[in-house]
Design a protein around this motif. Structure first.
Motif, PDB file in Angstrom:
ATOM      1  N   GLN A   1       0.836  -1.201   0.000  1.00 60.35           N
ATOM      2  CA  GLN A   1       0.000   0.000   0.000  1.00 60.35           C
ATOM      3  C   GLN A   1       0.870   1.250   0.000  1.00 60.35           C
ATOM      4  O   GLN A   1       0.596   2.192  -0.746  1.00 60.35           O
ATOM      5  CB  GLN A   1      -0.944   0.000   1.219  1.00 60.35           C
ATOM      6  CG  GLN A   1      -1.922   1.145   1.226  1.00 60.35           C
ATOM      7  CD  GLN A   1      -2.895   1.082   0.063  1.00 60.35           C
ATOM      8  OE1 GLN A   1      -3.252   0.018  -0.419  1.00 60.35           O
ATOM      9  NE2 GLN A   1      -3.310   2.236  -0.403  1.00 60.35           N
ATOM     10  N   ARG A   2       1.912   1.271   0.798  1.00 59.47           N
ATOM     11  CA  ARG A   2       2.830   2.413   0.829  1.00 59.47           C
ATOM     12  C   ARG A   2       3.506   2.612  -0.519  1.00 59.47           C
ATOM     13  O   ARG A   2       3.679   3.745  -0.972  1.00 59.47           O
ATOM     14  CB  ARG A   2       3.884   2.219   1.907  1.00 59.47           C
ATOM     15  CG  ARG A   2       3.366   2.449   3.297  1.00 59.47           C
ATOM     16  CD  ARG A   2       4.476   2.374   4.325  1.00 59.47           C
ATOM     17  NE  ARG A   2       3.904   2.304   5.650  1.00 59.47           N
ATOM     18  CZ  ARG A   2       4.283   1.464   6.601  1.00 59.47           C
ATOM     19  NH1 ARG A   2       5.259   0.625   6.376  1.00 59.47           N
ATOM     20  NH2 ARG A   2       3.693   1.485   7.765  1.00 59.47           N
ATOM     21  N   ALA A   3       3.889   1.520  -1.148  1.00 58.33           N
ATOM     22  CA  ALA A   3       4.535   1.610  -2.459  1.00 58.33           C
ATOM     23  C   ALA A   3       3.568   2.192  -3.488  1.00 58.33           C
ATOM     24  O   ALA A   3       3.957   3.026  -4.316  1.00 58.33           O
ATOM     25  CB  ALA A   3       5.034   0.240  -2.902  1.00 58.33           C
ATOM     26  N   LEU A   4       2.296   1.765  -3.452  1.00 61.99           N
ATOM     27  CA  LEU A   4       1.289   2.305  -4.372  1.00 61.99           C
ATOM     28  C   LEU A   4       1.062   3.797  -4.121  1.00 61.99           C
ATOM     29  O   LEU A   4       0.988   4.591  -5.069  1.00 61.99           O
ATOM     30  CB  LEU A   4      -0.038   1.555  -4.220  1.00 61.99           C
ATOM     31  CG  LEU A   4      -0.105   0.164  -4.833  1.00 61.99           C
ATOM     32  CD1 LEU A   4      -1.413  -0.521  -4.437  1.00 61.99           C
ATOM     33  CD2 LEU A   4       0.025   0.230  -6.333  1.00 61.99           C
ATOM     34  N   GLU A   5       0.953   4.168  -2.846  1.00 59.87           N
ATOM     35  CA  GLU A   5       0.752   5.582  -2.512  1.00 59.87           C
ATOM     36  C   GLU A   5       1.951   6.421  -2.939  1.00 59.87           C
ATOM     37  O   GLU A   5       1.789   7.525  -3.466  1.00 59.87           O
ATOM     38  CB  GLU A   5       0.504   5.729  -1.005  1.00 59.87           C
ATOM     39  CG  GLU A   5      -0.848   5.203  -0.568  1.00 59.87           C
ATOM     40  CD  GLU A   5      -1.001   5.165   0.947  1.00 59.87           C
ATOM     41  OE1 GLU A   5      -0.100   5.628   1.670  1.00 59.87           O
ATOM     42  OE2 GLU A   5      -2.058   4.675   1.393  1.00 59.87           O
ATOM     43  N   SER A   6       3.119   5.892  -2.749  1.00 61.16           N
ATOM     44  CA  SER A   6       4.340   6.610  -3.157  1.00 61.16           C
ATOM     45  C   SER A   6       4.387   6.782  -4.674  1.00 61.16           C
ATOM     46  O   SER A   6       4.742   7.848  -5.186  1.00 61.16           O
ATOM     47  CB  SER A   6       5.567   5.833  -2.655  1.00 61.16           C
ATOM     48  OG  SER A   6       6.742   6.476  -3.041  1.00 61.16           O
ATOM     49  N   ALA A   7       3.997   5.741  -5.406  1.00 61.19           N
ATOM     50  CA  ALA A   7       3.984   5.822  -6.862  1.00 61.19           C
ATOM     51  C   ALA A   7       2.939   6.841  -7.335  1.00 61.19           C
ATOM     52  O   ALA A   7       3.194   7.611  -8.288  1.00 61.19           O
ATOM     53  CB  ALA A   7       3.684   4.449  -7.461  1.00 61.19           C
ATOM     54  N   LYS A   8       1.775   6.884  -6.687  1.00 62.84           N
ATOM     55  CA  LYS A   8       0.735   7.856  -7.035  1.00 62.84           C
ATOM     56  C   LYS A   8       1.210   9.279  -6.784  1.00 62.84           C
ATOM     57  O   LYS A   8       0.949  10.188  -7.560  1.00 62.84           O
ATOM     58  CB  LYS A   8      -0.553   7.581  -6.252  1.00 62.84           C
ATOM     59  CG  LYS A   8      -1.316   6.406  -6.724  1.00 62.84           C
ATOM     60  CD  LYS A   8      -2.572   6.200  -5.881  1.00 62.84           C
ATOM     61  CE  LYS A   8      -3.330   4.955  -6.294  1.00 62.84           C
ATOM     62  NZ  LYS A   8      -4.524   4.764  -5.473  1.00 62.84           N
ATOM     63  N   GLN A   9       1.925   9.501  -5.689  1.00 65.07           N
ATOM     64  CA  GLN A   9       2.430  10.830  -5.350  1.00 65.07           C
ATOM     65  C   GLN A   9       3.457  11.300  -6.387  1.00 65.07           C
ATOM     66  O   GLN A   9       3.524  12.462  -6.725  1.00 65.07           O
ATOM     67  CB  GLN A   9       3.045  10.854  -3.934  1.00 65.07           C
ATOM     68  CG  GLN A   9       2.004  10.791  -2.851  1.00 65.07           C
ATOM     69  CD  GLN A   9       2.637  10.732  -1.471  1.00 65.07           C
ATOM     70  OE1 GLN A   9       3.846  10.598  -1.344  1.00 65.07           O
ATOM     71  NE2 GLN A   9       1.789  10.804  -0.458  1.00 65.07           N
ATOM     72  N   ARG A  10       4.279  10.379  -6.851  1.00 64.76           N
ATOM     73  CA  ARG A  10       5.280  10.742  -7.860  1.00 64.76           C
ATOM     74  C   ARG A  10       4.626  11.091  -9.186  1.00 64.76           C
ATOM     75  O   ARG A  10       5.107  11.922  -9.937  1.00 64.76           O
ATOM     76  CB  ARG A  10       6.280   9.595  -8.055  1.00 64.76           C
ATOM     77  CG  ARG A  10       7.351   9.577  -6.965  1.00 64.76           C
ATOM     78  CD  ARG A  10       8.293   8.491  -7.213  1.00 64.76           C
ATOM     79  NE  ARG A  10       7.584   7.282  -6.735  1.00 64.76           N
ATOM     80  CZ  ARG A  10       8.107   6.101  -6.619  1.00 64.76           C
ATOM     81  NH1 ARG A  10       9.301   5.875  -7.003  1.00 64.76           N
ATOM     82  NH2 ARG A  10       7.418   5.094  -6.143  1.00 64.76           N
ATOM     83  N   GLU A  11       3.527  10.414  -9.496  1.00 64.92           N
ATOM     84  CA  GLU A  11       2.802  10.684 -10.747  1.00 64.92           C
ATOM     85  C   GLU A  11       2.085  12.030 -10.695  1.00 64.92           C
ATOM     86  O   GLU A  11       1.882  12.670 -11.719  1.00 64.92           O
ATOM     87  CB  GLU A  11       1.789   9.577 -11.040  1.00 64.92           C
ATOM     88  CG  GLU A  11       2.428   8.263 -11.427  1.00 64.92           C
ATOM     89  CD  GLU A  11       1.387   7.175 -11.605  1.00 64.92           C
ATOM     90  OE1 GLU A  11       0.169   7.444 -11.496  1.00 64.92           O
ATOM     91  OE2 GLU A  11       1.798   6.030 -11.851  1.00 64.92           O
ATOM     92  N   ALA A  12       1.680  12.459  -9.528  1.00 66.10           N
ATOM     93  CA  ALA A  12       0.910  13.699  -9.390  1.00 66.10           C
ATOM     94  C   ALA A  12       1.772  14.936  -9.445  1.00 66.10           C
ATOM     95  O   ALA A  12       2.857  15.085  -9.660  1.00 66.10           O
ATOM     96  CB  ALA A  12       0.167  13.704  -8.077  1.00 66.10           C
TER      97      ALA A  12
END
Length: 164
Positions: free
Chosen positions: A153-164
């Motif tokens: 979940q943290r990895a997904l959230e981190s990836a979403k933050q980088r995309e934004a």
């Protein structure tokens, strides 16, 4: 509680029978599997006809007593290993010693029956320790699964933050 120990244990090369995995009740950690513990309990103690039976019985008593102590302390791994060693020695290994097969006195017959009865009682403790370990293992598995899910979940959230 367990039976009276009888005579004082002699120091002997079979004292290793009383040694267990060396664990006490401890903080939550991954427990060993029942298969691993069963392998730890297996010994290849040779039973020699010329070795006094009392030495084997002393070793069995040490394993039994320490197994009960470990159980009372909440060290179910140690209890499982030591009590399984005790039961194996009494039920299986000692059948190869002539003084066990053919007791010479009524007192020896009584002592042998006492050990057999204690082995039967130890089976109940072994089963309880096994249930306790299985419950801990299931909890450990759930904790590990939750940890992996949190990391994903943290990895997904981190990836979403980088995309934004």
């Amino acid at each position: 509680a367990h039976q009276d120990k009888g005579e004082a244990p002699a120091v002997h090369h079979l004292a290793r029978f009383a040694r267990g995995p060396g664990r006490c009740a401890r903080a939550p950690a991954m427990v060993l599997s029942i298969e691993q513990l069963t392998r730890m309990a297996q010994t290849t103690t040779p039973i020699h006809a010329h070795t006094p039976l009392s030495r084997y019985l002393n070793s069995a008593s040490k394993a039994r007593d320490e197994g009960y102590n470990r159980y009372e302390q909440g060290d179910f791994e140690g209890a499982y290993v030591l009590l399984l060693r005790f039961v194996t020695l009494v039920v299986t290994d000692l059948r190869r010693h002539p003084d066990w097969v053919t007791p010479k006195t009524a007192q020896q017959r009584h002592q042998h029956q006492l050990f057999k009865d204690q082995a039967l009682s130890a089976f109940g403790i072994i089963e309880d320790a096994k249930e306790q370990l299985t419950a801990v293992a299931a909890t450990d598995e759930l904790v590990q699964r939750a940890k992996v899910e949190r990391e994903e979940q943290r990895a997904l959230e981190s990836a979403k933050q980088r995309e934004a």
